[in-house]
Design an enzyme around this catalytic site. Sequence first.
Site, PDB file in Angstrom:
ATOM      1  N   ASP A 172      -7.553  -8.703  -4.056  1.00 36.91           N
ATOM      2  CA  ASP A 172      -7.682  -7.417  -3.740  1.00 36.91           C
ATOM      3  C   ASP A 172      -8.009  -6.453  -5.022  1.00 36.91           C
ATOM      4  OD1 ASP A 172      -7.246  -4.817  -2.691  1.00 36.91           O
ATOM      5  OD2 ASP A 172      -5.166  -4.912  -2.818  1.00 36.91           O
ATOM      6  N   ASP A 210       0.940  -1.311  -0.073  1.00 41.14           N
ATOM      7  CA  ASP A 210       0.106   0.058  -0.124  1.00 41.14           C
ATOM      8  C   ASP A 210       0.942   1.442  -0.023  1.00 41.14           C
ATOM      9  OD1 ASP A 210      -3.059   0.510   0.532  1.00 41.14           O
ATOM     10  OD2 ASP A 210      -1.901   1.977   1.690  1.00 41.14           O
ATOM     11  N   HIS A 233      -6.502  -7.201   0.392  1.00 35.88           N
ATOM     12  CA  HIS A 233      -5.784  -5.917   0.326  1.00 35.88           C
ATOM     13  C   HIS A 233      -4.666  -6.352   1.394  1.00 35.88           C
ATOM     14  CE1 HIS A 233      -4.157  -2.076  -0.696  1.00 35.88           C
ATOM     15  NE2 HIS A 233      -4.355  -1.549   0.739  1.00 35.88           N
TER      16      HIS A 233
END
Length: 294
Positions: free
Chosen positions: A243, A116, A273
């Site tokens: 994801d 991320d 995710h």
Amino acid sequence: MDTVSADESRFEDVPNFDYDPEYVDTGDAEMAYVDVGAGEETFLCLHGEPTWGFLYRKMIPTLTDRGRVVVPDLPGFGRSEKFTDRGDYTYDRIYDAVETFVRELDLEDVTLVCQDWGGLLGLPVAANNPERFARLVPMNTGLPDGTGGMPEVWHEFRETVETAPDLDIGQVVAGGCATDLDDGVVDAYRAPFPDEDHLAGARTLPGMVPLDPDDEGAAPIADAREKFSDWEKPVFVLFADADPITRPARDDLASVFPTADDQPETWIEGAAHFLQEDAGETVAEEIVAFVDRT
């Protein structure tokens, strides 16, 4: 800039993360971090939005079998200092904090493990400090320079995080997992955020993802993409199969690195995710195998 820090008592009941934090003053904010293990390998594990180092707890035991593991909390998250004003969160400021952290600890021969926002920050740090990094493992992340788009689910996530009157970070993380989280784990993700003053970073980072080449952050990310076109060190692009936010970015990210083709195309099955939460042990085993073969 006004800053706050969550009281340490909020972390007393965090499960399976019994590590005493250390701190580095990066200039604008103190960054908390966990530093465990020893050996020839050094793993730098960077979390993203809106988690903290706790996310890597399932991976630390396997990684420490191979070397030193350093897990910081980004400014605004975990046990690090948080700016209370959303306007104080800028790409350059957080990038500088991560780069200063790496330099202050004098980290070398690093295997970067990033997910991320850990990738949006950590990968450019590696591009600009290649002498400190031996390998890269970008996971469920990207290098958005504003020339591409984001899936609709991301726009929905951004709006929710920015506008929800009572933002529950525990539920946000649970919603980004393919597996069910027990109450203690959900509470651990809530621990760094006792009130609205502590939520400024979590509310702001989604809106900092570049959607246009003129957006803040687009230029340094584009510069990193260009520098990586000549990257000769091993890269293992490791994504989860479920994801919806970052899965579409996988091929674009892999195309940035010439050496990504040298590694198998691996997907972590049954993970979303927050793949460290869904399948942390499996992810760590894949990373160790990558280290062994490179």
